[in-house]
Design a protein around this motif. Structure first.
Motif, PDB file in Angstrom:
ATOM      1  N   GLU A  33       0.811  -1.113   0.086  1.00 37.48           N
ATOM      2  CA  GLU A  33      -0.023  -0.078   0.128  1.00 37.48           C
ATOM      3  C   GLU A  33       0.958   1.382  -0.004  1.00 37.48           C
ATOM      4  OE1 GLU A  33      -3.507   0.086   2.702  1.00 37.48           O
ATOM      5  OE2 GLU A  33      -2.895  -1.910   3.187  1.00 37.48           O
ATOM      6  N   CYS A  34       0.378   2.455  -0.772  1.00 34.71           N
ATOM      7  CA  CYS A  34       1.040   3.397  -0.774  1.00 34.71           C
ATOM      8  C   CYS A  34      -0.042   4.756  -0.476  1.00 34.71           C
ATOM      9  CB  CYS A  34       1.803   3.748  -2.092  1.00 34.71           C
ATOM     10  SG  CYS A  34       2.659   5.140  -2.497  1.00 34.71           S
ATOM     11  N   LEU A  35       0.863   5.642   0.286  1.00 36.14           N
ATOM     12  CA  LEU A  35      -0.012   6.732   0.385  1.00 36.14           C
ATOM     13  C   LEU A  35       0.900   7.997   0.176  1.00 36.14           C
ATOM     14  CD1 LEU A  35      -1.991   8.994   1.795  1.00 36.14           C
ATOM     15  CD2 LEU A  35      -1.151   8.456   4.018  1.00 36.14           C
ATOM     16  N   VAL A  36       0.573   9.070  -0.986  1.00 36.91           N
ATOM     17  CA  VAL A  36       1.240   9.974  -1.302  1.00 36.91           C
ATOM     18  C   VAL A  36       0.531  11.396  -0.631  1.00 36.91           C
ATOM     19  CG1 VAL A  36       1.855  11.378  -3.272  1.00 36.91           C
ATOM     20  CG2 VAL A  36       1.972   8.935  -3.522  1.00 36.91           C
ATOM     21  N   ILE A  37       1.433  12.048  -0.322  1.00 41.13           N
ATOM     22  CA  ILE A  37       0.938  13.356   0.334  1.00 41.13           C
ATOM     23  C   ILE A  37       1.570  14.328  -0.143  1.00 41.13           C
ATOM     24  CG2 ILE A  37       0.769  14.836   2.699  1.00 41.13           C
ATOM     25  CD1 ILE A  37       0.771  12.029   4.344  1.00 41.13           C
ATOM     26  N   ILE A  38       0.735  15.180  -0.844  1.00 37.86           N
ATOM     27  CA  ILE A  38       1.401  16.193  -1.787  1.00 37.86           C
ATOM     28  C   ILE A  38       1.402  17.905  -1.222  1.00 37.86           C
ATOM     29  CG2 ILE A  38       1.330  17.445  -4.170  1.00 37.86           C
ATOM     30  CD1 ILE A  38      -0.149  14.611  -4.939  1.00 37.86           C
ATOM     31  N   ASN A  39       2.244  18.593  -1.078  1.00 38.59           N
ATOM     32  CA  ASN A  39       1.927  19.715  -0.758  1.00 38.59           C
ATOM     33  C   ASN A  39       1.224  20.775  -1.502  1.00 38.59           C
ATOM     34  OD1 ASN A  39       2.356  22.314   0.894  1.00 38.59           O
ATOM     35  ND2 ASN A  39       4.078  22.955  -0.676  1.00 38.59           N
ATOM     36  N   SER A  40       0.102  21.228  -1.397  1.00 41.59           N
ATOM     37  CA  SER A  40      -0.663  22.112  -2.227  1.00 41.59           C
ATOM     38  C   SER A  40      -1.111  23.454  -1.635  1.00 41.59           C
ATOM     39  CB  SER A  40      -1.925  21.286  -2.471  1.00 41.59           C
ATOM     40  OG  SER A  40      -2.762  21.488  -1.538  1.00 41.59           O
ATOM     41  N   LYS A  41      -1.446  24.337  -2.350  1.00 40.16           N
ATOM     42  CA  LYS A  41      -1.846  25.505  -1.845  1.00 40.16           C
ATOM     43  C   LYS A  41      -3.294  25.471  -1.472  1.00 40.16           C
ATOM     44  CE  LYS A  41       1.215  28.268  -4.916  1.00 40.16           C
ATOM     45  NZ  LYS A  41       1.371  29.303  -5.710  1.00 40.16           N
ATOM     46  N   SER A  42      -4.184  24.583  -1.658  1.00 46.67           N
ATOM     47  CA  SER A  42      -5.374  24.597  -1.049  1.00 46.67           C
ATOM     48  C   SER A  42      -5.431  24.487   0.482  1.00 46.67           C
ATOM     49  CB  SER A  42      -6.165  23.056  -1.709  1.00 46.67           C
ATOM     50  OG  SER A  42      -7.556  23.161  -1.281  1.00 46.67           O
ATOM     51  N   ARG A  43      -6.425  25.383   0.865  1.00 51.38           N
ATOM     52  CA  ARG A  43      -6.753  25.415   2.469  1.00 51.38           C
ATOM     53  C   ARG A  43      -7.516  24.137   2.882  1.00 51.38           C
ATOM     54  NH1 ARG A  43      -8.641  31.568   3.543  1.00 51.38           N
ATOM     55  NH2 ARG A  43      -6.806  32.777   2.642  1.00 51.38           N
ATOM     56  N   ASN A  44      -8.096  23.508   2.067  1.00 48.59           N
ATOM     57  CA  ASN A  44      -9.051  22.280   2.480  1.00 48.59           C
ATOM     58  C   ASN A  44      -8.031  20.955   2.074  1.00 48.59           C
ATOM     59  OD1 ASN A  44     -11.184  23.727   3.246  1.00 48.59           O
ATOM     60  ND2 ASN A  44     -11.981  23.849   0.983  1.00 48.59           N
ATOM     61  N   ILE A  45      -8.163  20.007   2.963  1.00 48.77           N
ATOM     62  CA  ILE A  45      -7.262  18.674   2.590  1.00 48.77           C
ATOM     63  C   ILE A  45      -8.144  17.931   1.889  1.00 48.77           C
ATOM     64  CG2 ILE A  45      -6.464  16.656   3.868  1.00 48.77           C
ATOM     65  CD1 ILE A  45      -5.800  18.189   6.141  1.00 48.77           C
ATOM     66  N   LYS A  46      -7.535  17.597   0.849  1.00 50.30           N
ATOM     67  CA  LYS A  46      -8.369  16.679  -0.099  1.00 50.30           C
ATOM     68  C   LYS A  46      -7.854  15.193   0.028  1.00 50.30           C
ATOM     69  CE  LYS A  46      -8.996  20.350  -3.341  1.00 50.30           C
ATOM     70  NZ  LYS A  46      -8.589  20.834  -4.804  1.00 50.30           N
ATOM     71  N   SER A  47      -8.648  14.166  -0.222  1.00 48.44           N
ATOM     72  CA  SER A  47      -8.097  12.838   0.020  1.00 48.44           C
ATOM     73  C   SER A  47      -8.980  12.286  -1.168  1.00 48.44           C
ATOM     74  CB  SER A  47      -8.488  12.095   1.391  1.00 48.44           C
ATOM     75  OG  SER A  47      -7.927  12.743   2.494  1.00 48.44           O
ATOM     76  N   LYS A  55      -1.830  -0.294  -9.699  1.00 48.52           N
ATOM     77  CA  LYS A  55      -1.884   0.009  -8.283  1.00 48.52           C
ATOM     78  C   LYS A  55      -2.980   1.011  -7.742  1.00 48.52           C
ATOM     79  CE  LYS A  55       2.949  -1.164  -8.273  1.00 48.52           C
ATOM     80  NZ  LYS A  55       4.427  -0.837  -7.866  1.00 48.52           N
ATOM     81  N   ASP A  56      -3.803   0.718  -6.692  1.00 45.81           N
ATOM     82  CA  ASP A  56      -4.543   1.790  -6.314  1.00 45.81           C
ATOM     83  C   ASP A  56      -3.707   2.630  -4.868  1.00 45.81           C
ATOM     84  OD1 ASP A  56      -6.904   1.066  -7.399  1.00 45.81           O
ATOM     85  OD2 ASP A  56      -7.332  -0.621  -6.553  1.00 45.81           O
ATOM     86  N   ILE A  57      -3.353   3.827  -5.552  1.00 45.58           N
ATOM     87  CA  ILE A  57      -2.447   4.648  -4.494  1.00 45.58           C
ATOM     88  C   ILE A  57      -3.574   5.699  -3.834  1.00 45.58           C
ATOM     89  CG2 ILE A  57      -0.644   6.315  -4.319  1.00 45.58           C
ATOM     90  CD1 ILE A  57       0.697   4.764  -6.607  1.00 45.58           C
ATOM     91  N   SER A  58      -3.330   5.891  -2.456  1.00 46.59           N
ATOM     92  CA  SER A  58      -4.125   6.862  -1.571  1.00 46.59           C
ATOM     93  C   SER A  58      -3.434   8.120  -1.784  1.00 46.59           C
ATOM     94  CB  SER A  58      -4.235   6.432  -0.171  1.00 46.59           C
ATOM     95  OG  SER A  58      -5.106   5.117  -0.089  1.00 46.59           O
ATOM     96  N   VAL A  59      -4.002   9.165  -1.908  1.00 49.50           N
ATOM     97  CA  VAL A  59      -3.623  10.458  -2.273  1.00 49.50           C
ATOM     98  C   VAL A  59      -4.123  11.584  -1.112  1.00 49.50           C
ATOM     99  CG1 VAL A  59      -2.891  12.371  -3.773  1.00 49.50           C
ATOM    100  CG2 VAL A  59      -3.155  10.049  -4.790  1.00 49.50           C
ATOM    101  N   ILE A  60      -3.200  12.461  -0.657  1.00 53.09           N
ATOM    102  CA  ILE A  60      -3.635  13.286   0.193  1.00 53.09           C
ATOM    103  C   ILE A  60      -3.076  14.610  -0.300  1.00 53.09           C
ATOM    104  CG2 ILE A  60      -3.649  14.635   2.456  1.00 53.09           C
ATOM    105  CD1 ILE A  60      -3.806  11.892   3.573  1.00 53.09           C
ATOM    106  N   GLU A  61      -3.782  15.821  -0.424  1.00 53.23           N
ATOM    107  CA  GLU A  61      -3.274  17.053  -1.011  1.00 53.23           C
ATOM    108  C   GLU A  61      -3.811  17.988   0.118  1.00 53.23           C
ATOM    109  OE1 GLU A  61      -4.694  18.645  -4.782  1.00 53.23           O
ATOM    110  OE2 GLU A  61      -4.430  16.624  -5.808  1.00 53.23           O
ATOM    111  N   ALA A  62      -2.472  18.640   0.749  1.00 52.94           N
ATOM    112  CA  ALA A  62      -2.799  19.551   1.910  1.00 52.94           C
ATOM    113  C   ALA A  62      -1.755  20.553   1.847  1.00 52.94           C
ATOM    114  CB  ALA A  62      -2.485  18.609   3.096  1.00 52.94           C
ATOM    115  N   ASN A  63      -1.916  21.730   2.309  1.00 54.16           N
ATOM    116  CA  ASN A  63      -1.100  22.736   2.695  1.00 54.16           C
ATOM    117  C   ASN A  63      -0.153  22.845   3.558  1.00 54.16           C
ATOM    118  OD1 ASN A  63      -1.477  26.301   3.528  1.00 54.16           O
ATOM    119  ND2 ASN A  63       0.034  25.488   1.794  1.00 54.16           N
ATOM    120  N   ILE A  64       0.876  21.928   3.424  1.00 56.67           N
ATOM    121  CA  ILE A  64       1.901  21.617   4.246  1.00 56.67           C
ATOM    122  C   ILE A  64       2.448  23.075   4.874  1.00 56.67           C
ATOM    123  CG2 ILE A  64       4.041  20.201   4.817  1.00 56.67           C
ATOM    124  CD1 ILE A  64       2.844  18.111   2.895  1.00 56.67           C
ATOM    125  N   PHE A  65       3.159  23.596   3.783  1.00 56.51           N
ATOM    126  CA  PHE A  65       3.995  24.956   4.007  1.00 56.51           C
ATOM    127  C   PHE A  65       3.049  25.965   3.933  1.00 56.51           C
ATOM    128  CE2 PHE A  65       6.890  21.462   2.641  1.00 56.51           C
ATOM    129  CZ  PHE A  65       7.699  21.418   3.689  1.00 56.51           C
TER     130      PHE A  65
END
Length: 217
Positions: A33-47, A55-65
């Motif tokens: 299993e793989c979870l990719v967490i991408i830094n994004s400019k969006s204020r909301n966390i997207k999953s 392969k089915d990969i889980s993705v989270i987009e979040a404003n880390i910085f």
């Protein structure tokens, strides 16, 4: 094996030397299993889920910085020991939310793709095997620039000289706190070990390769 990959750009459409190694990791590594967490400019966390390489990969987009204007970043650069690339503040609220998600995912390995994630070691459980994947040492890159007199502009050179010492301290102080520091050459590995012999370097040939570029006909 479950892996998590933190990255600062979308790795699913590789267009740069930063994205291609991550793309290769997703394609060739043997994981369950793989979870990719991408830094994004969006204020909301997207999953969401993404299917790639069968392969089915889980993705989270979040404003880390938290992005800041150039003036704020220059102030942080001048009045702190941070190199310029690390002057955007870490979004503590988002990190805490991601930590809760990672508890459920229960990963074995966490990859932090790029030097911008160099202080992330303090936020995550010690049971995870933490890898900082930097490709090459920025300290060494700056040294090569200085040796070859690439920078002719005095103000640019002054800025880079100050940044160089901050990057050197950043690499010395942080990379040894990861279980492994992944680079793409023995030259970078040897340099980092001389900088701090506690840095556990690992050379991986998973970088930019000429096979990924097509010749124009």
């Amino acid at each position: 094996m479950k892996i998590v990959i933190f990255c600062n750009a979308d790795p699913f459409k590789p267009e740069s030397g930063y994205q291609i190694p991550i793309y290769n990791r997703l394609k060739y590594f043997n994981y369950d299993e793989c979870l990719v967490i991408i830094n994004s400019k969006s204020r909301n966390i997207k999953s969401y889920k993404k299917k790639i390489f069968e392969k089915d990969i889980s993705v989270i987009e979040a404003n880390i910085f938290i992005s800041q204007n150039i003036f704020s970043r220059l102030l942080a650069f001048v009045f702190s020991n941070k190199p310029f690339f690390a002057t955007n503040r870490i979004n503590e609220k988002v990190i805490n939310s991601i930590k809760n998600k990672l508890k459920k995912f229960d990963s074995n390995v966490i990859y932090f793709e790029g030097e911008v994630f160099g202080t992330m070691h303090k936020y995550f459980n010690s049971k995870n095997y933490k890898i900082i994947s930097i490709n090459d040492s920025l300290t060494l890159s700056y040294l090569e620039e200085f040796r070859n007199n690439i920078n002719k502009n005095y103000f640019v050179l002054l800025f880079k000289k100050i940044n160089y010492f901050k990057i050197k301290n950043y690499e010395f102080s942080n990379y040894h706190l990861f279980n492994s520091c992944q680079v793409v050459s023995e030259i970078d590995s040897n340099f980092l070990k001389k900088l701090n012999n506690k840095i556990n370097t690992n050379v991986q040939n998973i970088g930019v390769d000429f096979n990924y570029f097509k010749i124009n006909k």
